[in-house]
Design an enzyme around this catalytic site. Sequence first.
Site, PDB file in Angstrom:
ATOM      1  N   CYS A   1      27.846 -30.186  54.098  1.00  0.00           N
ATOM      2  CA  CYS A   1      27.109 -29.071  54.694  1.00  0.00           C
ATOM      3  C   CYS A   1      28.050 -28.469  55.741  1.00  0.00           C
ATOM      4  CB  CYS A   1      25.759 -29.510  55.252  1.00  0.00           C
ATOM      5  SG  CYS A   1      25.829 -30.689  56.613  1.00  0.00           S
TER       6      CYS A   1
HETATM    7  C1  RB5 Z   1      23.679 -24.350  57.744  1.00  0.00           C
HETATM    8  O1  RB5 Z   1      23.904 -23.158  58.387  1.00  0.00           O
HETATM    9  C2  RB5 Z   1      24.055 -25.559  58.591  1.00  0.00           C
HETATM   10  O2  RB5 Z   1      23.132 -25.720  59.608  1.00  0.00           O
HETATM   11  C3  RB5 Z   1      24.135 -26.774  57.713  1.00  0.00           C
HETATM   12  O3  RB5 Z   1      25.059 -26.543  56.703  1.00  0.00           O
HETATM   13  C4  RB5 Z   1      24.613 -28.051  58.362  1.00  0.00           C
HETATM   14  O4  RB5 Z   1      25.707 -27.829  59.173  1.00  0.00           O
HETATM   15  C5  RB5 Z   1      23.643 -28.908  58.987  1.00  0.00           C
HETATM   16  O5  RB5 Z   1      23.986 -29.989  59.480  1.00  0.00           O
END
Ligand code: RB5
Length: 147
Positions: free
Chosen positions: A66
Amino acid sequence: MKIGIAADHGGFALKEVIKTFLQSRQHEVTDFGATAYNDQDDYPDFVVPLARAIASGEVTRGIAVCGSGVGASIAANKVAGVRAALINDHFSAHQGVEDDDMNLLCLGGRVTGPEAAKELIIAFLNAKFTDAERHKRRLAKVKQLES
Ligand code: RB5
């Protein structure tokens, strides 16, 4: 090795690089999405199916991406049998497997560049759990939290 991968929009670009990289190294890759960049998507929708596939044995290990790797690791660790960690350094990438039997590597697509990610992935995939009694004892204590 059967490897599952997953990412939200924050990790999508890095996941695509990782997919090609793993396939070039003859791994069998299952992609749990996202299948296209969508800045409105949510990491649990991709990470949780990957985590469940690890827990069921459908894939041997996973890589989740993420934006930071934080959300992916939080979500994945809610699934019993998954031992996920956000990894930013080479030592932890292999020691997490050797000592803690980590089965899901979490990366930050906005933190770790593609070449560094590849090195972390190699260290993760080459590492094996040592099976040492002290590590098994600690893992048994962690496993108790799942029941
Ligand atoms: C998405 O914008 C972001 O919040 C997600 O990808 C991640 O970093 C969450 O931990």
